[in-house]
Design a protein around this motif. Structure first.
Motif, mmCIF file in Angstrom:
data_model
loop_
_atom_site.group_PDB
_atom_site.id
_atom_site.type_symbol
_atom_site.label_atom_id
_atom_site.label_comp_id
_atom_site.label_asym_id
_atom_site.label_seq_id
_atom_site.Cartn_x
_atom_site.Cartn_y
_atom_site.Cartn_z
ATOM 1 N N PRO A 121 -1.716 4.064 -3.619
ATOM 2 C CA PRO A 121 -2.378 3.445 -2.456
ATOM 3 C C PRO A 121 -3.385 2.370 -2.863
ATOM 4 C CG PRO A 121 -3.272 5.628 -2.870
ATOM 5 C CD PRO A 121 -2.096 5.465 -3.787
ATOM 6 N N SER A 148 2.433 5.015 -0.871
ATOM 7 C CA SER A 148 1.816 6.343 -0.886
ATOM 8 C C SER A 148 1.513 6.815 -2.291
ATOM 9 C CB SER A 148 2.738 7.357 -0.188
ATOM 10 O OG SER A 148 2.956 6.989 1.162
ATOM 11 N N ASP A 159 0.859 -1.182 0.000
ATOM 12 C CA ASP A 159 0.000 0.000 0.000
ATOM 13 C C ASP A 159 0.899 1.237 0.000
ATOM 14 O OD1 ASP A 159 -2.411 1.531 0.254
ATOM 15 O OD2 ASP A 159 -2.016 1.732 2.396
ATOM 16 N N ASP A 206 6.770 3.190 3.969
ATOM 17 C CA ASP A 206 5.374 2.964 3.609
ATOM 18 C C ASP A 206 5.169 1.599 2.953
ATOM 19 O OD1 ASP A 206 6.579 3.389 1.159
ATOM 20 O OD2 ASP A 206 5.114 4.883 0.470
#
Length: 258
Positions: free
Chosen positions: A129, A126, A124, A225
């Motif tokens: 997403p 940034s 997932d 992330d």
């Protein structure tokens, strides 16, 4: 004289058969020399030991340069049936082919072949997403990713499936607000619903777990992330009982959803 002539009348057939065999051998040699190194090595392995080609050397060949095939605990595959390994190899190759064709999946999906089975990590990130921030709701892109994977996985009904949700390490003051444990479990369960909706048999899913930020990717910092991910594990049968026993005695906070 006639009898002698008839005795030698079929010699041309033998010569023609030898010529045809030689031409076929020449064709095969020319074809092999034109192939890349991987194919040459595979052909060499097949001739050296044809009976172990399926159970050892051909496991987990993933042609995509962006995917990773990891073999843990060498020799663990020895007890697995050749048919099951061949099926797992075929799934990994077909998924890798999809990744090659779909540029949008290049940095979102990673395949990892381990002794437990095939791990499919869906990140997932940034910039792309899969979930709406802080929720278990899929973005349109996330729905497309999981539906694409589901259509391929649904073709193979013999494997059990485990789903894991993971989050990145957040600021200590914000961790409680972000509900790391709940969020990771809810996202794994959302992935389960999406897979089932697109054809995966509900009975194949045997566990849905949330691990919060306790299991970051080994090659990434905890706050990356890319640690926000859902992992789909297609389990090899022979490891199922031992993994279930291990899960039952574990003191982790993984949540199980039926």
């Amino acid at each position: 004289m006639a009898g002698k002539k008839g005795h030698h009348g079929g010699a041309w057939k033998v010569a023609y058969a030898d010529f045809t065999t030689a031409m076929m051998a020449l064709f095969l040699c020319l074809w092999l020399t034109a192939q890349d190194t991987k194919i040459k090595e595979a052909v060499e392995r097949a001739f050296r030991n044809p009976f172990s080609a399926v159970t050892k050397e051909s496991v987990g060949i993933i042609p995509n340069k962006e995917t990773t095939a990891t073999y843990k605990a060498e020799g663990e595959f020895q007890s697995i049936s050749a048919v099951e390994i061949e099926t797992m190899r075929r799934i990994s190759e077909e998924l890798a082919r999809i990744l090659q064709q779909e540029d949008a999946l290049e940095n979102t999906v990673r395949l990892e072949l381990t002794r437990e089975g095939l791990r499919i990590n869906v990140f997932d990130r940034s910039q792309k997403p899969v979930f709406e921030p802080g929720t278990d709701r899929f973005t349109p892109y996330g729905e497309w990713v999981f539906s694409t994977l589901a259509w391929e996985i649904a073709r193979y009904t013999t494997f059990k499936i485990e789903l894991e949700g993971h989050t990145a390490r957040a600021d200590p003051q914000a961790r409680e607000t972000l509900r790391q444990w709940e969020l990771s479990t809810e996202r794994a369960n959302a992935a389960r619903r999406q897979l089932v909706h697109h054809g995966v048999a509900p009975t194949q899913v045997c566990k849905v777990s949330g691990y919060a930020d306790t299991m970051p990717m080994p090659d990434l910092p905890p706050d990356s992330d890319a640690n926000r991910r859902v992992t789909i594990l297609l389990k090899l049968k022979e490891t199922g009982e031992s993994l279930a026993a291990a899960a039952g005695t574990s003191s982790s906070h993984a949540a199980r959803v039926h």
